[in-house]
Enzyme design. Sequence first.
Site, PDB file in Angstrom:
ATOM      1  N   LYS A 114     -10.501 -16.586  24.423  1.00 50.97           N
ATOM      2  CA  LYS A 114      -9.170 -17.099  24.061  1.00 50.97           C
ATOM      3  C   LYS A 114      -8.143 -16.652  25.092  1.00 50.97           C
ATOM      4  O   LYS A 114      -7.248 -17.404  25.466  1.00 50.97           O
ATOM      5  CB  LYS A 114      -8.746 -16.599  22.676  1.00 50.97           C
ATOM      6  CG  LYS A 114      -9.610 -17.176  21.581  1.00 50.97           C
ATOM      7  CD  LYS A 114      -8.827 -17.535  20.348  1.00 50.97           C
ATOM      8  CE  LYS A 114      -9.781 -18.053  19.298  1.00 50.97           C
ATOM      9  NZ  LYS A 114      -9.546 -19.353  18.801  1.00 50.97           N
ATOM     10  N   LYS A 196     -21.321 -24.495  22.469  1.00 52.91           N
ATOM     11  CA  LYS A 196     -21.826 -24.254  21.108  1.00 52.91           C
ATOM     12  C   LYS A 196     -21.225 -25.243  20.099  1.00 52.91           C
ATOM     13  O   LYS A 196     -20.040 -25.551  20.186  1.00 52.91           O
ATOM     14  CB  LYS A 196     -21.451 -22.814  20.727  1.00 52.91           C
ATOM     15  CG  LYS A 196     -21.984 -22.335  19.416  1.00 52.91           C
ATOM     16  CD  LYS A 196     -21.402 -20.968  19.062  1.00 52.91           C
ATOM     17  CE  LYS A 196     -19.997 -21.082  18.519  1.00 52.91           C
ATOM     18  NZ  LYS A 196     -19.420 -19.861  17.983  1.00 52.91           N
ATOM     19  N   LYS A 199     -17.555 -25.333  13.970  1.00 48.45           N
ATOM     20  CA  LYS A 199     -16.804 -25.997  12.901  1.00 48.45           C
ATOM     21  C   LYS A 199     -15.302 -25.982  13.142  1.00 48.45           C
ATOM     22  O   LYS A 199     -14.576 -26.722  12.505  1.00 48.45           O
ATOM     23  CB  LYS A 199     -17.153 -25.404  11.530  1.00 48.45           C
ATOM     24  CG  LYS A 199     -16.845 -23.931  11.344  1.00 48.45           C
ATOM     25  CD  LYS A 199     -17.113 -23.524   9.913  1.00 48.45           C
ATOM     26  CE  LYS A 199     -17.815 -22.190   9.756  1.00 48.45           C
ATOM     27  NZ  LYS A 199     -17.318 -21.053  10.502  1.00 48.45           N
TER      28      LYS A 199
HETATM   29  P1  TYM Z   1     -19.132 -18.253  11.516  1.00 48.75           P
HETATM   30  O1  TYM Z   1     -18.452 -18.699  10.285  1.00 48.75           O
HETATM   31  O2  TYM Z   1     -18.547 -18.610  12.829  1.00 48.75           O
HETATM   32  O3  TYM Z   1     -20.634 -18.741  11.510  1.00 48.75           O
HETATM   33  C1  TYM Z   1     -21.484 -18.520  10.379  1.00 48.75           C
HETATM   34  C2  TYM Z   1     -22.912 -18.306  10.836  1.00 48.75           C
HETATM   35  O4  TYM Z   1     -23.387 -19.447  11.556  1.00 48.75           O
HETATM   36  C3  TYM Z   1     -23.860 -19.051  12.843  1.00 48.75           C
HETATM   37  N1  TYM Z   1     -23.536 -20.127  13.801  1.00 48.75           N
HETATM   38  C4  TYM Z   1     -24.443 -20.790  14.526  1.00 48.75           C
HETATM   39  N2  TYM Z   1     -25.772 -20.678  14.619  1.00 48.75           N
HETATM   40  C5  TYM Z   1     -26.410 -21.516  15.473  1.00 48.75           C
HETATM   41  N3  TYM Z   1     -25.774 -22.439  16.224  1.00 48.75           N
HETATM   42  C6  TYM Z   1     -24.441 -22.596  16.173  1.00 48.75           C
HETATM   43  N4  TYM Z   1     -23.837 -23.509  16.894  1.00 48.75           N
HETATM   44  C7  TYM Z   1     -23.709 -21.739  15.295  1.00 48.75           C
HETATM   45  N5  TYM Z   1     -22.388 -21.623  14.985  1.00 48.75           N
HETATM   46  C8  TYM Z   1     -22.308 -20.626  14.086  1.00 48.75           C
HETATM   47  C9  TYM Z   1     -23.113 -17.774  13.156  1.00 48.75           C
HETATM   48  O5  TYM Z   1     -23.772 -16.997  14.125  1.00 48.75           O
HETATM   49  C10 TYM Z   1     -23.052 -17.113  11.801  1.00 48.75           C
HETATM   50  O6  TYM Z   1     -24.265 -16.435  11.510  1.00 48.75           O
HETATM   51  N6  TYM Z   1     -17.810 -13.461  11.878  1.00 48.75           N
HETATM   52  C11 TYM Z   1     -18.713 -14.377  11.200  1.00 48.75           C
HETATM   53  C12 TYM Z   1     -18.618 -14.341   9.701  1.00 48.75           C
HETATM   54  C13 TYM Z   1     -18.750 -12.977   9.141  1.00 48.75           C
HETATM   55  C14 TYM Z   1     -19.959 -12.240   8.989  1.00 48.75           C
HETATM   56  C15 TYM Z   1     -19.572 -11.011   8.398  1.00 48.75           C
HETATM   57  C16 TYM Z   1     -21.291 -12.516   9.287  1.00 48.75           C
HETATM   58  C17 TYM Z   1     -17.724 -12.221   8.677  1.00 48.75           C
HETATM   59  N7  TYM Z   1     -18.223 -11.023   8.222  1.00 48.75           N
HETATM   60  C18 TYM Z   1     -20.520 -10.010   8.110  1.00 48.75           C
HETATM   61  C19 TYM Z   1     -22.227 -11.513   8.993  1.00 48.75           C
HETATM   62  C20 TYM Z   1     -21.838 -10.287   8.402  1.00 48.75           C
HETATM   63  C21 TYM Z   1     -18.376 -15.792  11.676  1.00 48.75           C
HETATM   64  O7  TYM Z   1     -17.298 -16.051  12.125  1.00 48.75           O
HETATM   65  O8  TYM Z   1     -19.368 -16.685  11.461  1.00 48.75           O
END
Ligand code: TYM
Length: 332
Positions: A114, A196, A199
């Site tokens: 960012k 990547k 969403k």
């Molecule tokens: P988030 O919401 O961005 O994504 C949720 C999960 O989806 C995986 N992911 C992907 N996997 C494969 N290909 C992709 N293009 C892709 N985009 C997203 C992410 O790796 C994730 O597993 N910080 C985290 C949420 C979070 C969290 C936590 C996760 C908050 N606290 C504690 C585990 C433990 C996040 O922003 O994920």
Amino acid sequence: MNIVLSGIKPTGIPTLGNYLGALKNFVKLQNEMTDYEFFMFVADMHAITVPQDPKELRQNIKNLAAIYLASGLNKERLTLFLQSEVHEHVALGNVMQSITYMGELERMTQYKDKMAKQETGVTSALFTYPALMAADILLYDAKYVPVGEDQTQHLELTRDLAVRFNNRFGETFVVPEALVTKVGARIMDLQEPTKKMSKSDDPANKGCIYLLDPIPVIKKKIKSAVTDSDTKVYYDKENKPGISNLMTIYSVITGLSFKEIEAKYAGHGYGDFKGDLAEIVAREIGALQERFNQIIKSKELDEILDQGREKASYLARRKLSKVYHKMGIGRN
Ligand code: TYM
């Protein structure tokens, strides 16, 4: 209690990337790891690290909770809750910030990207977000944290913070391990396969499949995915990122290896391959959407979230008082 924990941010509708890299893997792990409890949550306090429209956010939270269930997680061994309903997350997040160095947060890729793009309006919540994520995990002594590849850096920081706290204040936290799927941990954008799938992208992006997209739209997005000028279906991430990404999607859903897919499509062009993949994804996501439509209308969703909040709160409260006590915070 042995705990596997993970979270997803309700910043928009989850994508096929979230499904293949995270949700589908959660279901698989839950079937395999029968002596573990699964804690899954909607990371709504993380969503507000970037501006959100309140009405949309509320809907996204509800949709995400329903999508967890619609992906096929077994309710019997699942504690599903909203992060915002268990206040100890934010409190422990504050504690984590007190042992996290600025330099560590500055090294986080998400923040660095960012800054490199010179985006304006980057909030301090976005900067400190990895400390809150560490708290999410450490609060429950989770042993394993299944995530996609983009979260592994945050997991490393979580481990460092757990060890640091334990060294300073005595054994308190379990040091967690990331579980990253071998195939599907990084699903790429269908129009820009070096980026990547995310969403938080523009909802009009044709390269991103949202789990609640109408099925004909999903098929169309797959059929119009960017590929190279060659016609042979084989895996080569460097030179054929588009087709390799589609093969990854194919492999995660069907369980076929890249070699098996290559053999199946020997002598066929991209058209046949994409046509089949469109059907495969449509079937998988169509079934998820059917379950989603049932769940979102039912009263059960709220009941499950109420139970989840109670169970998570009980553990979180106990852990936080232990932490406060060890640090000398409060009167006890
Ligand atoms: P988030 O919401 O961005 O994504 C949720 C999960 O989806 C995986 N992911 C992907 N996997 C494969 N290909 C992709 N293009 C892709 N985009 C997203 C992410 O790796 C994730 O597993 N910080 C985290 C949420 C979070 C969290 C936590 C996760 C908050 N606290 C504690 C585990 C433990 C996040 O922003 O994920």
